[in-house]
Design a protein around this motif. Structure first.
Motif, PDB file in Angstrom:
ATOM      1  N   ILE A  15       0.846  -1.200   0.000  1.00  0.00           N
ATOM      2  CA  ILE A  15       0.000   0.000   0.000  1.00  0.00           C
ATOM      3  C   ILE A  15       0.881   1.249   0.000  1.00  0.00           C
ATOM      4  O   ILE A  15       0.611   2.217  -0.727  1.00  0.00           O
ATOM      5  N   LEU A  16       1.939   1.234   0.809  1.00  0.00           N
ATOM      6  CA  LEU A  16       2.865   2.368   0.816  1.00  0.00           C
ATOM      7  C   LEU A  16       3.560   2.502  -0.534  1.00  0.00           C
ATOM      8  O   LEU A  16       3.749   3.625  -1.037  1.00  0.00           O
ATOM      9  N   LEU A  17       3.939   1.364  -1.125  1.00  0.00           N
ATOM     10  CA  LEU A  17       4.618   1.394  -2.420  1.00  0.00           C
ATOM     11  C   LEU A  17       3.728   1.988  -3.506  1.00  0.00           C
ATOM     12  O   LEU A  17       4.168   2.840  -4.284  1.00  0.00           O
ATOM     13  N   HIS A  81      10.945   2.728 -14.895  1.00  0.00           N
ATOM     14  CA  HIS A  81      10.585   2.871 -13.481  1.00  0.00           C
ATOM     15  C   HIS A  81       9.327   2.064 -13.150  1.00  0.00           C
ATOM     16  O   HIS A  81       9.179   1.569 -12.034  1.00  0.00           O
ATOM     17  N   GLU A  82       8.437   1.884 -14.124  1.00  0.00           N
ATOM     18  CA  GLU A  82       7.242   1.078 -13.886  1.00  0.00           C
ATOM     19  C   GLU A  82       7.588  -0.407 -13.790  1.00  0.00           C
ATOM     20  O   GLU A  82       6.981  -1.153 -13.014  1.00  0.00           O
ATOM     21  N   VAL A  83       8.587  -0.839 -14.576  1.00  0.00           N
ATOM     22  CA  VAL A  83       9.074  -2.210 -14.451  1.00  0.00           C
ATOM     23  C   VAL A  83       9.701  -2.414 -13.071  1.00  0.00           C
ATOM     24  O   VAL A  83       9.532  -3.462 -12.442  1.00  0.00           O
ATOM     25  N   ALA A  84      10.414  -1.401 -12.588  1.00  0.00           N
ATOM     26  CA  ALA A  84      11.036  -1.491 -11.256  1.00  0.00           C
ATOM     27  C   ALA A  84       9.969  -1.652 -10.174  1.00  0.00           C
ATOM     28  O   ALA A  84      10.136  -2.443  -9.236  1.00  0.00           O
ATOM     29  N   TYR A  85       8.860  -0.933 -10.301  1.00  0.00           N
ATOM     30  CA  TYR A  85       7.776  -1.083  -9.328  1.00  0.00           C
ATOM     31  C   TYR A  85       7.160  -2.481  -9.399  1.00  0.00           C
ATOM     32  O   TYR A  85       6.740  -3.039  -8.385  1.00  0.00           O
ATOM     33  N   LEU A  90       6.596  -7.625  -6.589  1.00  0.00           N
ATOM     34  CA  LEU A  90       6.876  -9.060  -6.608  1.00  0.00           C
ATOM     35  C   LEU A  90       7.760  -9.461  -5.431  1.00  0.00           C
ATOM     36  O   LEU A  90       7.482 -10.441  -4.734  1.00  0.00           O
ATOM     37  N   ALA A  91       8.814  -8.700  -5.196  1.00  0.00           N
ATOM     38  CA  ALA A  91       9.750  -9.023  -4.116  1.00  0.00           C
ATOM     39  C   ALA A  91       9.078  -8.950  -2.753  1.00  0.00           C
ATOM     40  O   ALA A  91       9.319  -9.795  -1.881  1.00  0.00           O
ATOM     41  N   LEU A  92       8.218  -7.967  -2.555  1.00  0.00           N
ATOM     42  CA  LEU A  92       7.504  -7.858  -1.279  1.00  0.00           C
ATOM     43  C   LEU A  92       6.631  -9.086  -1.036  1.00  0.00           C
ATOM     44  O   LEU A  92       6.578  -9.622   0.077  1.00  0.00           O
ATOM     45  N   GLY A  93       5.942  -9.532  -2.075  1.00  0.00           N
ATOM     46  CA  GLY A  93       5.095 -10.712  -1.939  1.00  0.00           C
ATOM     47  C   GLY A  93       5.892 -11.968  -1.633  1.00  0.00           C
ATOM     48  O   GLY A  93       5.489 -12.784  -0.802  1.00  0.00           O
ATOM     49  N   ILE A  94       7.041 -12.125  -2.295  1.00  0.00           N
ATOM     50  CA  ILE A  94       7.874 -13.308  -2.059  1.00  0.00           C
ATOM     51  C   ILE A  94       8.446 -13.287  -0.649  1.00  0.00           C
ATOM     52  O   ILE A  94       8.461 -14.304   0.052  1.00  0.00           O
ATOM     53  N   MET A 117      13.203   2.661  -3.391  1.00  0.00           N
ATOM     54  CA  MET A 117      12.288   3.249  -4.372  1.00  0.00           C
ATOM     55  C   MET A 117      11.967   4.702  -4.032  1.00  0.00           C
ATOM     56  O   MET A 117      11.786   5.535  -4.923  1.00  0.00           O
ATOM     57  N   PHE A 118      11.890   5.018  -2.751  1.00  0.00           N
ATOM     58  CA  PHE A 118      11.639   6.407  -2.355  1.00  0.00           C
ATOM     59  C   PHE A 118      12.761   7.317  -2.833  1.00  0.00           C
ATOM     60  O   PHE A 118      12.513   8.408  -3.366  1.00  0.00           O
ATOM     61  N   VAL A 119      14.003   6.852  -2.671  1.00  0.00           N
ATOM     62  CA  VAL A 119      15.146   7.665  -3.076  1.00  0.00           C
ATOM     63  C   VAL A 119      15.369   7.583  -4.588  1.00  0.00           C
ATOM     64  O   VAL A 119      15.542   8.602  -5.263  1.00  0.00           O
ATOM     65  N   GLY A 120      15.370   6.365  -5.129  1.00  0.00           N
ATOM     66  CA  GLY A 120      15.700   6.182  -6.536  1.00  0.00           C
ATOM     67  C   GLY A 120      14.702   6.796  -7.497  1.00  0.00           C
ATOM     68  O   GLY A 120      15.073   7.193  -8.608  1.00  0.00           O
ATOM     69  N   ASP A 121      13.433   6.892  -7.094  1.00  0.00           N
ATOM     70  CA  ASP A 121      12.398   7.455  -7.966  1.00  0.00           C
ATOM     71  C   ASP A 121      11.949   8.828  -7.485  1.00  0.00           C
ATOM     72  O   ASP A 121      10.889   9.304  -7.859  1.00  0.00           O
TER      73      ASP A 121
END
Length: 201
Positions: A15-17, A81-85, A90-94, A117-121
């Motif tokens: 949700i935060l992401l 950047h959308e691919v990164a999200y 995916l990583a959060l779910g795993i 993601m907060f910093v990179g985007d």
């Protein structure tokens, strides 16, 4: 850490992401459902397979195959950047489906993903740098002349100009340009956009 607690942390993290980082910055509504669906779907599949004889490895493989297929067979264009999200969801779910280990390890990894993601985007990171495709109304075959022409048109420093197509019949050049605006140009653009009532991305 108990599995239900990890599931709850994953829901909060995605949700935060999505609603804290992605949508306020990029405003693409159709990908909201995609990110949420990928996260919860991967979490459900991986957690189910981790308790069966198939094992977590098969679950992770299926999850990665599914997301890569979505990205490869997409019907609409996705930016990097959308691919990164996608991969962060995916990583959060795993991570939430893995369980085990120290109680702090998985929540810390989830927090690290959100922080990256907060910093990179972040909009302020390299905000003067731009990339766009331009169709010029002249066929320019000389690279030095092309860069000079682009810098004059854009009023910026061109770092890369990759020619995609030169049409000598119609006298056009299609070029992919990467450039940076001079200091203060970004602020001036924001002021002009606000004054004219334009929509700023």
């Amino acid at each position: 850490m108990p599995q239900p607690a990890l599931f709850a942390i994953d829901i909060v993290a995605v949700i935060l992401l999505v609603f804290g980082l992605y949508f306020p910055r990029h405003r693409r509504r159709d990908l909201v459902a995609a990110y949420l669906g990928v996260n919860v779907g991967v979490m459900a599949v991986a957690s189910s397979l981790s308790t069966s004889s198939a094992g977590t490895g098969l679950g992770l493989g299926l999850a990665l195959f599914g997301v890569l297929s979505i990205i490869r067979l997409r019907s609409t264009e996705l930016d990097q950047h959308e691919v990164a999200y996608y991969f962060c969801a995916l990583a959060l779910g795993i991570l939430s489906a893995l369980g085990g280990g120290a109680a702090w390890h998985i929540p810390a990894m989830m927090a690290l993903i959100l922080l990256v993601m907060f910093v990179g985007d972040h909009p302020r990171l390299f905000r003067s740098y731009r990339r766009q495709s331009m169709l010029l109304d002249s066929a320019i075959t000389d690279q030095v002349a092309l860069v000079a022409h682009l810098e004059q048109l854009l009023g910026a420093r061109v770092h890369s100009a990759a020619t995609q197509r030169i049409d000598l019949v119609n006298d056009t050049t299609l070029v992919d340009v990467r450039y940076s605006l001079p200091a203060g140009a970004g602020a001036a653009l924001r002021v002009a956009t606000t004054t004219t009532g334009g929509v700023r991305r």
